[in-house]
Write a protein that holds these residues in place. Structure first.
Motif, PDB file in Angstrom:
ATOM      1  N   GLU A 276     -51.932  73.085  68.929  1.00  0.00           N
ATOM      2  CA  GLU A 276     -50.544  72.637  69.046  1.00  0.00           C
ATOM      3  C   GLU A 276     -49.886  72.577  67.677  1.00  0.00           C
ATOM      4  N   ALA A 277     -48.601  72.932  67.660  1.00  0.00           N
ATOM      5  CA  ALA A 277     -47.834  72.899  66.415  1.00  0.00           C
ATOM      6  C   ALA A 277     -46.423  72.422  66.713  1.00  0.00           C
ATOM      7  N   ARG A 278     -45.744  72.004  65.663  1.00  0.00           N
ATOM      8  CA  ARG A 278     -44.351  71.595  65.774  1.00  0.00           C
ATOM      9  C   ARG A 278     -43.576  72.243  64.626  1.00  0.00           C
ATOM     10  N   ILE A 279     -42.322  72.601  64.903  1.00  0.00           N
ATOM     11  CA  ILE A 279     -41.462  73.226  63.903  1.00  0.00           C
ATOM     12  C   ILE A 279     -40.186  72.398  63.786  1.00  0.00           C
ATOM     13  N   PRO A 285     -32.619  69.254  61.506  1.00  0.00           N
ATOM     14  CA  PRO A 285     -33.786  68.356  61.407  1.00  0.00           C
ATOM     15  C   PRO A 285     -33.912  67.383  62.570  1.00  0.00           C
ATOM     16  N   GLN A 286     -32.857  67.240  63.379  1.00  0.00           N
ATOM     17  CA  GLN A 286     -32.924  66.314  64.505  1.00  0.00           C
ATOM     18  C   GLN A 286     -33.717  66.868  65.691  1.00  0.00           C
ATOM     19  N   TYR A 287     -34.049  68.152  65.639  1.00  0.00           N
ATOM     20  CA  TYR A 287     -34.779  68.781  66.736  1.00  0.00           C
ATOM     21  C   TYR A 287     -36.206  69.090  66.307  1.00  0.00           C
ATOM     22  N   VAL A 288     -37.126  68.972  67.262  1.00  0.00           N
ATOM     23  CA  VAL A 288     -38.537  69.309  67.033  1.00  0.00           C
ATOM     24  C   VAL A 288     -38.925  70.350  68.077  1.00  0.00           C
ATOM     25  N   ILE A 289     -39.335  71.527  67.602  1.00  0.00           N
ATOM     26  CA  ILE A 289     -39.613  72.659  68.487  1.00  0.00           C
ATOM     27  C   ILE A 289     -41.115  72.793  68.677  1.00  0.00           C
ATOM     28  N   PRO A 290     -41.583  72.851  69.936  1.00  0.00           N
ATOM     29  CA  PRO A 290     -43.022  73.017  70.164  1.00  0.00           C
ATOM     30  C   PRO A 290     -43.457  74.463  69.905  1.00  0.00           C
ATOM     31  N   ALA A 291     -44.685  74.622  69.431  1.00  0.00           N
ATOM     32  CA  ALA A 291     -45.229  75.956  69.164  1.00  0.00           C
ATOM     33  C   ALA A 291     -46.752  75.877  69.233  1.00  0.00           C
ATOM     34  N   ARG A 321     -49.525  81.357  61.461  1.00  0.00           N
ATOM     35  CA  ARG A 321     -48.297  81.570  62.232  1.00  0.00           C
ATOM     36  C   ARG A 321     -48.257  80.583  63.387  1.00  0.00           C
ATOM     37  N   ALA A 322     -47.135  79.892  63.505  1.00  0.00           N
ATOM     38  CA  ALA A 322     -46.882  79.019  64.647  1.00  0.00           C
ATOM     39  C   ALA A 322     -45.859  79.728  65.538  1.00  0.00           C
ATOM     40  N   ARG A 323     -46.326  80.205  66.697  1.00  0.00           N
ATOM     41  CA  ARG A 323     -45.470  81.005  67.572  1.00  0.00           C
ATOM     42  C   ARG A 323     -44.811  80.131  68.636  1.00  0.00           C
ATOM     43  N   TYR A 345     -45.859  71.879  61.440  1.00  0.00           N
ATOM     44  CA  TYR A 345     -46.914  70.872  61.520  1.00  0.00           C
ATOM     45  C   TYR A 345     -47.922  71.348  62.563  1.00  0.00           C
ATOM     46  N   VAL A 346     -49.202  71.102  62.309  1.00  0.00           N
ATOM     47  CA  VAL A 346     -50.243  71.581  63.212  1.00  0.00           C
ATOM     48  C   VAL A 346     -51.324  70.520  63.337  1.00  0.00           C
TER      49      VAL A 346
END
Length: 367
Positions: A276-279, A285-291, A321-323, A345-346
């Protein structure tokens, strides 16, 4: 005592300076990376700065030719199979007409060759009938000759009759031989006609293959999007002539978007493919995207030529790479942008929990 020349002393000084600077540059790169790391991350989670990237696709002409029209503009979203560029096909269309004419000519040649086969078969049948007739005549002439020979022995027929019947028998045998030769000649002529049919049929297939090839080239003269994406920039303009394989435009696959970032050895070695990762983007900066992690390089960056100490090994950096998930990208298709910097972040420990500020937060979709 030997004196060292000024040139040698200069080279030696430069070499010593180079030996000092190379490790220093590598160490400086590592220190810069350390300064850029986020502070206060819980155990089991690592982070690093990176940049959003996407798979780039070059749209190129299959054949050399002139660009007739470009149907898209820079920044435009396109769907898979959508027409992007039209190449000039006037030469190909002329070649296609020529190939179709050759096909018609080859088909006429086939019909002519087949009629020749029918004619030669008829000639062979006639020659075989003549041979059968000559065989019958030879048998009759042989019987008359043998009967005349017996009659002459018994004195009931003249020698003249015997000579006439013998001559008739010999003539009948010669006629049979000639008829057999005629049959053989008819057979050879028939085989030649059949081979001409095969040759003509091969010409028909060759003409059809040529038509299919030219038609395929005409179809390929319309350059289509191989997948969903966005036009990034144009390389050529309408009216320009490009060579075979020449690029016309560049597009990115907006369903294959990822962030590239770097981690040191002790962290990269604990990252699993699919982790799991986050971008978090600097622009939002107010959004957190899952990857999820899709790639971990097997070759280190900032690597000294020879690594000997544990301290130097800590300076090794590995590319990851965080896809971003394809379905998520399709939901926010118009908002996908590449080149944006941010943080990735991973989880290096699958049991770790995401802190509150790294919980998934996505923008609301427009109604």
């Amino acid at each position: 005592m030997a004196k060292t020349s000024p040139i040698k002393r200069s080279l030696a000084s430069n070499w010593v300076l180079l030996m000092i600077l190379v490790p220093a540059v590598g160490g400086l790169g590592y220190l810069v990376w350390q300064q850029l790391q986020p502070q206060g991350l819980p155990a089991g989670i690592a982070g690093s700065n990176g940049r959003i990237e996407a798979t780039e696709i070059d749209i190129a002409a299959k054949l050399a030719g002139r660009i007739a029209d470009i149907l898209v503009r820079e920044g435009q979203f396109v769907r898979k199979g959508e027409d992007l560029v039209k190449m000039d096909t006037s030469v190909l269309e002329a070649q296609l007409r020529e190939a179709k004419a050759q096909l018609e000519q080859a088909q006429v040649t086939v019909e002519t060759a087949r009629s020749q086969v029918s004619q030669r078969e008829s000639e062979k049948a006639t020659a075989e009938a003549v041979l059968a007739q000559r065989e019958a005549e030879r048998v009759a002439a042989e019987r008359r000759y043998m009967r005349a020979e017996e009659l002459v022995k018994q004195g009931w027929a003249t020698q003249q009759r015997l000579d006439d019947d013998r001559a008739a028998f010999k003539s009948a045998e010669a006629a049979v031989t000639a008829a057999k030769a005629q049959v053989a000649s008819a057979e050879a002529t028939l085989n030649t006609a059949k081979s001409q049919v095969l040759q003509a049929e091969a010409q028909v297939e060759a003409a059809r293959a040529t038509i299919e090839r030219i038609q395929a080239d005409i179809n390929d003269s319309v350059l289509r999007a191989p997948r969903d994406g966005r036009i990034q920039y144009l390389v050529a303009q309408p009216g320009e002539v490009v060579q075979a394989g020449g690029r016309v435009l560049n597009m990115i696959d907006i369903t294959d978007v990822y962030m590239t970032f770097f981690l040191p050895t002790e962290q990269a070695g604990r990252v699993a493919i699919g982790a799991e990762a986050r971008i978090v983007l600097d622009a939002a900066p107010q959004y957190v995207i899952p990857a999820r992690i899709s790639f971990v390089s097997d070759v280190a960056q900032f690597t000294p030529k020879e690594v000997e100490t544990a301290e130097e090994r800590q300076k090794l950096m590995f590319r990851l790479r965080a896809r971003i998930d394809k379905e998520l990208l399709e939901r926010y298709l118009t908002q996908v942008k590449t080149g944006l910097p941010g943080m990735a972040y991973v989880k290096i420990d699958p049991r770790a929990e995401w802190p509150p500020h790294l919980q998934v937060r996505l923008p609301e979709l427009p109604q």
